[in-house]
Design a protein around this motif. Structure first.
Motif, short mmCIF file in Angstrom:
data_model
loop_
_atom_site.label_atom_id
_atom_site.label_comp_id
_atom_site.label_asym_id
_atom_site.label_seq_id
_atom_site.Cartn_x
_atom_site.Cartn_y
_atom_site.Cartn_z
N TYR A 113 7.48 -3.58 11.51
CA TYR A 113 7.85 -3.90 10.13
C TYR A 113 6.59 -4.26 9.32
N ARG A 114 5.78 -5.12 9.90
CA ARG A 114 4.54 -5.51 9.20
C ARG A 114 3.62 -4.29 9.01
N GLU A 115 3.51 -3.46 10.03
CA GLU A 115 2.68 -2.26 9.93
C GLU A 115 3.22 -1.31 8.87
N GLY A 116 4.53 -1.13 8.83
CA GLY A 116 5.14 -0.24 7.85
C GLY A 116 4.86 -0.68 6.43
N PHE A 117 4.99 -1.96 6.16
CA PHE A 117 4.72 -2.46 4.81
C PHE A 117 3.23 -2.40 4.48
N ALA A 118 2.38 -2.72 5.44
CA ALA A 118 0.93 -2.64 5.20
C ALA A 118 0.53 -1.19 4.89
N ALA A 119 1.05 -0.25 5.66
CA ALA A 119 0.72 1.16 5.44
C ALA A 119 1.22 1.63 4.08
N PHE A 120 2.39 1.18 3.69
CA PHE A 120 2.92 1.54 2.37
C PHE A 120 2.00 1.03 1.27
#
Length: 184
Positions: free
Chosen positions: A166-173
């Motif tokens: 979840y954290r990775e997905g938001f950071a990548a976005f």
């Protein structure tokens, strides 16, 4: 020849409950247990020329492996009984247009497209996919109302907020890059 339902049912249940996205490519005749395998799978891509239905009336038998439930749920009682009584088989194109399965593809593309989709999912946000699989199953099986569905979605989303993916997905976005998920 004996009835295999006692052996098939546990297999179909295990497939449907498998804790990861499942994909199937359907090519040719999808009847009986073959149809049941498709029903137990999350995403089903079918070839245009696939044949789906219930030819069992000519055998003095009945559709099994979840076929009645699938057909009634997605086609209604009248179309279900028409297919059963007449033994008519639907093409892959007609089955997808009727809402039975995910996508229809040219015969020579169905296997590669299914393999590619499964690989994409395997490299995706698997914890989120598992949560969605569980949500869809619960909504379907328990016939949850809209507001109940929203509540179980909120609970799942709150649990996912604590995952690395979840954290990775938001950071990548935010960084405008492709995420690198690790299933945690």
């Amino acid at each position: 020849m004996g009835y295999l339902g006692g052996l098939v049912t546990p297999l179909l249940q295990r497939m449907a409950r498998f804790p990861a996205p499942t994909f199937a490519a359907a090519h040719g005749a999808c009847l009986g247990v073959g149809l049941g395998l498709l029903i137990a799978t999350d995403v089903v891509y079918v070839a245009e020329s696939a044949k789906i239905g219930s030819p069992f009336a000519a055998l003095g038998a009945t559709l099994d492996s979840g076929g009645h439930a699938l057909f009634v749920d997605r086609l209604g009682a009248h179309k279900t009984l028409d297919l059963i009584y007449t033994g008519r088989l639907m093409s892959g194109t007609e089955a997808v247009a009727s809402g039975l399965f995910s996508r229809v593809l040219p015969d020579d593309e169905v296997l590669q497209t299914t393999t590619d989709a499964a690989a994409t999912a395997a490299n995706g946000a698997t914890a989120a996919f598992l949560a969605s699989k569980q949500l869809v199953s619960r909504i379907r099986d328990e016939r949850l109302a809209l507001w109940e569905s929203i509540e179980v979605e909120n609970t799942a989303q709150a649990a996912l907020c604590d995952t690395d993916d979840y954290r990775e997905g938001f950071a990548a976005f935010q960084e405008k890059r492709k995420p690198e998920f690790h299933g945690r």
